[in-house]
Scaffold this motif. Structure first.
Motif, short mmCIF file in Angstrom:
data_model
loop_
_atom_site.label_atom_id
_atom_site.label_comp_id
_atom_site.label_asym_id
_atom_site.label_seq_id
_atom_site.Cartn_x
_atom_site.Cartn_y
_atom_site.Cartn_z
N MET A 180 0.85 -1.18 0.00
CA MET A 180 0.00 0.00 0.00
C MET A 180 0.89 1.23 0.00
O MET A 180 1.79 1.35 0.81
CB MET A 180 -0.89 0.01 1.24
CG MET A 180 -1.54 1.37 1.46
SD MET A 180 -2.38 1.58 3.01
CE MET A 180 -3.93 0.86 2.60
N ASN A 181 0.61 2.14 -0.91
CA ASN A 181 1.33 3.41 -0.95
C ASN A 181 0.59 4.40 -0.06
O ASN A 181 -0.40 5.01 -0.48
CB ASN A 181 1.43 3.91 -2.38
CG ASN A 181 2.28 5.14 -2.49
OD1 ASN A 181 2.44 5.90 -1.53
ND2 ASN A 181 2.82 5.37 -3.65
N VAL A 182 1.06 4.54 1.16
CA VAL A 182 0.40 5.39 2.14
C VAL A 182 0.41 6.85 1.69
O VAL A 182 -0.59 7.56 1.85
CB VAL A 182 1.07 5.24 3.53
CG1 VAL A 182 0.45 6.18 4.54
CG2 VAL A 182 0.97 3.82 4.00
N VAL A 183 1.51 7.29 1.12
CA VAL A 183 1.61 8.68 0.68
C VAL A 183 0.56 8.98 -0.39
O VAL A 183 -0.13 10.00 -0.33
CB VAL A 183 3.04 9.00 0.17
CG1 VAL A 183 3.11 10.38 -0.43
CG2 VAL A 183 4.04 8.84 1.31
N ALA A 184 0.42 8.09 -1.37
CA ALA A 184 -0.59 8.29 -2.42
C ALA A 184 -2.00 8.28 -1.83
O ALA A 184 -2.85 9.06 -2.25
CB ALA A 184 -0.45 7.21 -3.49
N SER A 185 -2.21 7.41 -0.86
CA SER A 185 -3.53 7.35 -0.23
C SER A 185 -3.86 8.64 0.49
O SER A 185 -4.96 9.19 0.33
CB SER A 185 -3.60 6.18 0.76
OG SER A 185 -3.43 4.96 0.09
N PHE A 186 -2.92 9.15 1.28
CA PHE A 186 -3.18 10.39 2.00
C PHE A 186 -3.25 11.59 1.06
O PHE A 186 -4.03 12.52 1.28
CB PHE A 186 -2.16 10.61 3.11
CG PHE A 186 -2.44 9.75 4.31
CD1 PHE A 186 -3.63 9.86 5.00
CD2 PHE A 186 -1.50 8.82 4.73
CE1 PHE A 186 -3.89 9.05 6.10
CE2 PHE A 186 -1.75 8.01 5.82
CZ PHE A 186 -2.94 8.12 6.51
N ALA A 187 -2.45 11.56 0.00
CA ALA A 187 -2.53 12.64 -1.00
C ALA A 187 -3.91 12.65 -1.65
O ALA A 187 -4.49 13.72 -1.87
CB ALA A 187 -1.44 12.47 -2.05
N ALA A 188 -4.44 11.47 -1.94
CA ALA A 188 -5.78 11.38 -2.53
C ALA A 188 -6.84 11.91 -1.57
O ALA A 188 -7.79 12.58 -1.98
CB ALA A 188 -6.09 9.93 -2.91
N LEU A 189 -6.66 11.66 -0.28
CA LEU A 189 -7.64 12.09 0.71
C LEU A 189 -7.49 13.55 1.11
O LEU A 189 -8.35 14.10 1.78
CB LEU A 189 -7.53 11.20 1.96
CG LEU A 189 -7.93 9.76 1.74
CD1 LEU A 189 -7.66 8.94 2.99
CD2 LEU A 189 -9.39 9.65 1.33
N ALA A 190 -6.40 14.19 0.70
CA ALA A 190 -6.15 15.57 1.09
C ALA A 190 -7.09 16.55 0.40
O ALA A 190 -7.23 17.69 0.85
CB ALA A 190 -4.70 15.95 0.79
N ASP A 191 -7.74 16.13 -0.66
CA ASP A 191 -8.66 16.99 -1.37
C ASP A 191 -10.07 16.86 -0.77
O ASP A 191 -10.57 15.74 -0.60
CB ASP A 191 -8.69 16.60 -2.85
CG ASP A 191 -9.60 17.48 -3.65
OD1 ASP A 191 -9.14 18.53 -4.13
OD2 ASP A 191 -10.81 17.14 -3.77
N GLU A 192 -10.69 17.98 -0.47
CA GLU A 192 -11.99 17.97 0.19
C GLU A 192 -13.07 17.27 -0.64
O GLU A 192 -13.91 16.54 -0.12
CB GLU A 192 -12.42 19.40 0.51
CG GLU A 192 -13.65 19.50 1.36
CD GLU A 192 -13.95 20.93 1.79
OE1 GLU A 192 -15.13 21.20 2.07
OE2 GLU A 192 -13.03 21.75 1.83
N THR A 193 -13.03 17.48 -1.95
CA THR A 193 -14.03 16.84 -2.81
C THR A 193 -13.84 15.34 -2.83
O THR A 193 -14.81 14.57 -2.74
CB THR A 193 -13.96 17.40 -4.24
OG1 THR A 193 -14.23 18.81 -4.19
CG2 THR A 193 -14.99 16.74 -5.15
N ARG A 194 -12.59 14.89 -2.93
CA ARG A 194 -12.35 13.44 -2.92
C ARG A 194 -12.77 12.83 -1.59
O ARG A 194 -13.30 11.72 -1.54
CB ARG A 194 -10.88 13.14 -3.22
CG ARG A 194 -10.57 13.28 -4.70
CD ARG A 194 -9.24 12.70 -5.07
NE ARG A 194 -8.11 13.44 -4.57
CZ ARG A 194 -7.54 14.46 -5.21
NH1 ARG A 194 -8.00 14.88 -6.37
NH2 ARG A 194 -6.49 15.06 -4.69
N TRP A 195 -12.54 13.57 -0.51
CA TRP A 195 -12.99 13.08 0.80
C TRP A 195 -14.52 12.92 0.80
O TRP A 195 -15.04 11.90 1.26
CB TRP A 195 -12.54 14.04 1.90
CG TRP A 195 -12.92 13.55 3.26
CD1 TRP A 195 -13.96 13.98 4.02
CD2 TRP A 195 -12.28 12.53 4.01
NE1 TRP A 195 -14.01 13.29 5.19
CE2 TRP A 195 -12.98 12.38 5.22
CE3 TRP A 195 -11.17 11.71 3.78
CZ2 TRP A 195 -12.63 11.47 6.19
CZ3 TRP A 195 -10.82 10.80 4.76
CH2 TRP A 195 -11.54 10.68 5.94
N SER A 196 -15.22 13.91 0.27
CA SER A 196 -16.68 13.83 0.19
C SER A 196 -17.13 12.65 -0.67
O SER A 196 -18.09 11.94 -0.32
CB SER A 196 -17.27 15.12 -0.38
OG SER A 196 -17.02 16.20 0.48
#
Length: 102
Positions: free
Chosen positions: A1-17
């Protein structure tokens, strides 16, 4: 699992939504676009980032593609965050002990 890519993906508010919505139930990009203040094209781009990070999976259902959150990946991220939090708690407890020492 690429943790950095996962957290980078979640850093965007729209993606979180988007991820929150998909955590409730699988949905198509069109359905997500109706629920969020974002165009379908933007939703597709956000879904591509989330899928690339392994946080959502898609499957074809008839003419549309349905997306759903990958619980195992999210659980792994949660465990890693919990590990970091426990380490900080230990450090802060040790600092408190030192600060309160006479």
């Amino acid at each position: 699992m690429n943790v950095v890519a996962s957290f980078a993906a979640l850093a965007d508010e729209t993606r979180w939504s988007v991820l929150v919505h998909l955590g409730r139930q699988p949905a198509s990009a069109s359905a997500l676009a109706r629920e969020l203040p974002v165009s379908r094209q933007a939703i597709n781009k956000h879904l591509a980032v989330l899928e690339g990070a392994g946080l959502v999976e898609s499957r074809r259902v008839g003419r549309e593609r349905r997306y759903e959150a990958v619980g195992a990946r999210l659980s792994e991220l949660g465990r890693r965050l919990d590990s970091v939090a426990r380490a900080w708690d230990r450090r802060l407890a040790a600092l408190k002990t030192e600060a309160e020492r006479p």
